[in-house]
Design a protein around this motif. Structure first.
Motif, PDB file in Angstrom:
ATOM      1  N   VAL A  27     -43.277 -16.056 -29.072  1.00 48.57           N
ATOM      2  CA  VAL A  27     -43.320 -17.412 -29.864  1.00 48.57           C
ATOM      3  C   VAL A  27     -41.738 -17.557 -30.028  1.00 48.57           C
ATOM      4  CG1 VAL A  27     -43.332 -16.602 -32.148  1.00 48.57           C
ATOM      5  CG2 VAL A  27     -44.331 -18.609 -31.555  1.00 48.57           C
ATOM      6  N   VAL A  28     -40.938 -16.717 -29.960  1.00 53.03           N
ATOM      7  CA  VAL A  28     -39.516 -16.864 -30.415  1.00 53.03           C
ATOM      8  C   VAL A  28     -38.810 -17.850 -29.511  1.00 53.03           C
ATOM      9  CG1 VAL A  28     -37.139 -15.916 -30.426  1.00 53.03           C
ATOM     10  CG2 VAL A  28     -39.148 -14.863 -31.497  1.00 53.03           C
ATOM     11  N   GLY A  29     -38.956 -17.815 -28.171  1.00 54.24           N
ATOM     12  CA  GLY A  29     -38.034 -18.601 -27.193  1.00 54.24           C
ATOM     13  C   GLY A  29     -38.749 -20.006 -27.361  1.00 54.24           C
ATOM     14  N   PRO A  30     -39.962 -20.222 -27.276  1.00 57.16           N
ATOM     15  CA  PRO A  30     -40.116 -21.756 -27.306  1.00 57.16           C
ATOM     16  C   PRO A  30     -40.037 -22.472 -28.711  1.00 57.16           C
ATOM     17  CG  PRO A  30     -42.096 -20.538 -26.340  1.00 57.16           C
ATOM     18  CD  PRO A  30     -41.026 -19.604 -26.912  1.00 57.16           C
ATOM     19  N   THR A  31     -39.864 -21.596 -29.904  1.00 58.70           N
ATOM     20  CA  THR A  31     -39.396 -22.110 -31.144  1.00 58.70           C
ATOM     21  C   THR A  31     -38.003 -22.351 -31.239  1.00 58.70           C
ATOM     22  OG1 THR A  31     -41.442 -20.859 -32.125  1.00 58.70           O
ATOM     23  CG2 THR A  31     -39.464 -21.686 -33.657  1.00 58.70           C
ATOM     24  N   ARG A  32     -37.175 -21.660 -30.840  1.00 61.76           N
ATOM     25  CA  ARG A  32     -35.796 -22.057 -30.652  1.00 61.76           C
ATOM     26  C   ARG A  32     -35.634 -23.206 -29.913  1.00 61.76           C
ATOM     27  NH1 ARG A  32     -33.529 -15.842 -29.562  1.00 61.76           N
ATOM     28  NH2 ARG A  32     -33.795 -15.174 -31.571  1.00 61.76           N
ATOM     29  N   THR A  33     -36.168 -23.768 -29.193  1.00 63.29           N
ATOM     30  CA  THR A  33     -35.909 -24.869 -28.409  1.00 63.29           C
ATOM     31  C   THR A  33     -36.631 -26.091 -29.062  1.00 63.29           C
ATOM     32  OG1 THR A  33     -37.891 -24.937 -27.061  1.00 63.29           O
ATOM     33  CG2 THR A  33     -35.826 -23.722 -26.206  1.00 63.29           C
ATOM     34  N   GLU A  34     -37.101 -26.058 -30.289  1.00 62.06           N
ATOM     35  CA  GLU A  34     -37.720 -27.213 -31.033  1.00 62.06           C
ATOM     36  C   GLU A  34     -36.453 -27.839 -31.558  1.00 62.06           C
ATOM     37  OE1 GLU A  34     -40.963 -26.344 -33.685  1.00 62.06           O
ATOM     38  OE2 GLU A  34     -41.663 -24.549 -32.379  1.00 62.06           O
ATOM     39  N   HIS A  35     -36.701 -29.438 -31.597  1.00 60.09           N
ATOM     40  CA  HIS A  35     -35.850 -30.179 -32.461  1.00 60.09           C
ATOM     41  C   HIS A  35     -36.242 -29.699 -33.858  1.00 60.09           C
ATOM     42  CE1 HIS A  35     -33.712 -33.629 -33.716  1.00 60.09           C
ATOM     43  NE2 HIS A  35     -34.554 -34.005 -34.756  1.00 60.09           N
ATOM     44  N   GLY A  36     -35.022 -29.708 -34.448  1.00 59.67           N
ATOM     45  CA  GLY A  36     -34.825 -29.149 -35.763  1.00 59.67           C
ATOM     46  C   GLY A  36     -34.761 -27.711 -36.412  1.00 59.67           C
ATOM     47  N   CYS A  37     -35.034 -26.971 -35.320  1.00 53.65           N
ATOM     48  CA  CYS A  37     -34.795 -25.505 -35.564  1.00 53.65           C
ATOM     49  C   CYS A  37     -33.311 -25.175 -35.446  1.00 53.65           C
ATOM     50  CB  CYS A  37     -35.469 -24.665 -34.395  1.00 53.65           C
ATOM     51  SG  CYS A  37     -35.390 -22.817 -34.658  1.00 53.65           S
ATOM     52  N   LEU A  38     -32.723 -24.644 -36.725  1.00 50.54           N
ATOM     53  CA  LEU A  38     -31.531 -24.046 -36.659  1.00 50.54           C
ATOM     54  C   LEU A  38     -31.205 -22.793 -36.289  1.00 50.54           C
ATOM     55  CD1 LEU A  38     -30.587 -26.159 -39.907  1.00 50.54           C
ATOM     56  CD2 LEU A  38     -30.129 -26.759 -37.523  1.00 50.54           C
TER      57      LEU A  38
END
Length: 97
Positions: A27-38
């Motif tokens: 889940v880490v890789g896809p989450t890091r590309t999300e808009h708003g993920c700092l």
């Protein structure tokens, strides 16, 4: 718009820590590309191999909600349902003054 910090403390069922670790990594890789993920960092305890901690920073609550509604997050929750003994989520705010 206020930044949100979240820690998620996840403990694997006995003997399932290796499986849980693998699912958490997915889940880490896809989450890091999300808009708003700092920031989105997965940690593992040095004292207890069953404990994993996500440290997350988000632009705002809308970004957090988008993450929770994402397909990869929903898939992660389905895949880990039988692997997790406990899950504690903390929304944090800084102490000023």
């Amino acid at each position: 718009m206020e930044e949100i910090t979240i820690t998620a403390v996840i403990k694997a069922k006995s003997g399932r820590e290796h499986e849980l670790r693998g699912e958490l990594i997915k889940v880490v890789g896809p989450t890091r590309t999300e808009h708003g993920c700092l920031e989105y960092v997965l940690n593992e305890s040095m004292e207890d191999p069953r404990v994993f901690i996500f440290y997350e920073r988000w632009e705002d609550q809308a970004s957090v909600q988008t993450h929770l509604d994402s397909e990869h997050y929903r898939e992660y929750r389905r895949a880990t349902e039988e692997l997790v003994e406990s899950r504690e989520i903390y929304r944090l705010q800084p102490i000023t003054g």
